[in-house]
Design a protein around this motif. Structure first.
Motif, PDB file in Angstrom:
ATOM      1  N   UNK A 179       0.819  -1.202   0.000  1.00  0.00           N
ATOM      2  CA  UNK A 179       0.000   0.000   0.000  1.00  0.00           C
ATOM      3  C   UNK A 179       0.858   1.260   0.000  1.00  0.00           C
ATOM      4  N   UNK A 180       1.853   1.301   0.849  1.00  0.00           N
ATOM      5  CA  UNK A 180       2.729   2.472   0.928  1.00  0.00           C
ATOM      6  C   UNK A 180       3.518   2.630  -0.366  1.00  0.00           C
ATOM      7  N   UNK A 217       4.540   5.287  -5.528  1.00  0.00           N
ATOM      8  CA  UNK A 217       4.657   5.193  -6.978  1.00  0.00           C
ATOM      9  C   UNK A 217       3.713   6.189  -7.661  1.00  0.00           C
ATOM     10  N   UNK A 218       2.484   6.265  -7.175  1.00  0.00           N
ATOM     11  CA  UNK A 218       1.526   7.200  -7.770  1.00  0.00           C
ATOM     12  C   UNK A 218       1.970   8.653  -7.580  1.00  0.00           C
ATOM     13  N   UNK A 219       2.507   8.960  -6.417  1.00  0.00           N
ATOM     14  CA  UNK A 219       3.000  10.319  -6.162  1.00  0.00           C
ATOM     15  C   UNK A 219       4.149  10.647  -7.112  1.00  0.00           C
ATOM     16  N   UNK A 220       5.018   9.675  -7.373  1.00  0.00           N
ATOM     17  CA  UNK A 220       6.139   9.895  -8.297  1.00  0.00           C
ATOM     18  C   UNK A 220       5.646  10.109  -9.722  1.00  0.00           C
ATOM     19  N   UNK A 221       4.607   9.390 -10.127  1.00  0.00           N
ATOM     20  CA  UNK A 221       4.049   9.565 -11.469  1.00  0.00           C
ATOM     21  C   UNK A 221       3.476  10.969 -11.614  1.00  0.00           C
ATOM     22  N   UNK A 222       2.705  11.401 -10.644  1.00  0.00           N
ATOM     23  CA  UNK A 222       2.110  12.741 -10.705  1.00  0.00           C
ATOM     24  C   UNK A 222       3.204  13.804 -10.695  1.00  0.00           C
ATOM     25  N   UNK A 223       4.244  13.609  -9.888  1.00  0.00           N
ATOM     26  CA  UNK A 223       5.358  14.570  -9.853  1.00  0.00           C
ATOM     27  C   UNK A 223       6.073  14.604 -11.202  1.00  0.00           C
ATOM     28  N   UNK A 224       6.226  13.450 -11.839  1.00  0.00           N
ATOM     29  CA  UNK A 224       6.914  13.393 -13.128  1.00  0.00           C
ATOM     30  C   UNK A 224       6.102  14.071 -14.229  1.00  0.00           C
TER      31      UNK A 224
END
Length: 83
Positions: free
Chosen positions: A17-18, A23-30
């Motif tokens: 979960x973490x 991973x999702x936060x990194x995608x949005x940041x990218x």
């Protein structure tokens, strides 16, 4: 069934979960601050409409058959082929 732990094997669990949230936060940041999901969706809808706008009667019939079979996405929001 109650089995004894195998002393030659280590049992462990991992909560992803973490990691998935990271991973999702990194995608949005990218994607960067200029990414506009509403504009992207609108452009995709326009491209989809343009792609199928010039079909003749036989092509429309085949397209409808493929949509009904779930091979091609239809016109509904969130459209995606089901297969």
């Amino acid at each position: 069934m109650n089995q004894r732990p195998d002393p030659d094997h280590l049992t462990f669990t991992v909560d992803l979960t973490v990691e998935e949230a990271r991973r999702r936060a990194e995608v949005v940041a990218a994607l960067g601050p200029d990414w506009d999901p509403v504009a992207v969706l609108r452009a995709e809808q326009e491209a989809h409409a343009l792609l199928y706008s010039g079909l003749d009667a036989e092509q429309r019939r085949i397209h409808s058959m493929l949509v009904a079979a779930g091979v091609l996405p239809g016109q509904e929001p969130g459209r995606a082929a089901s297969h």
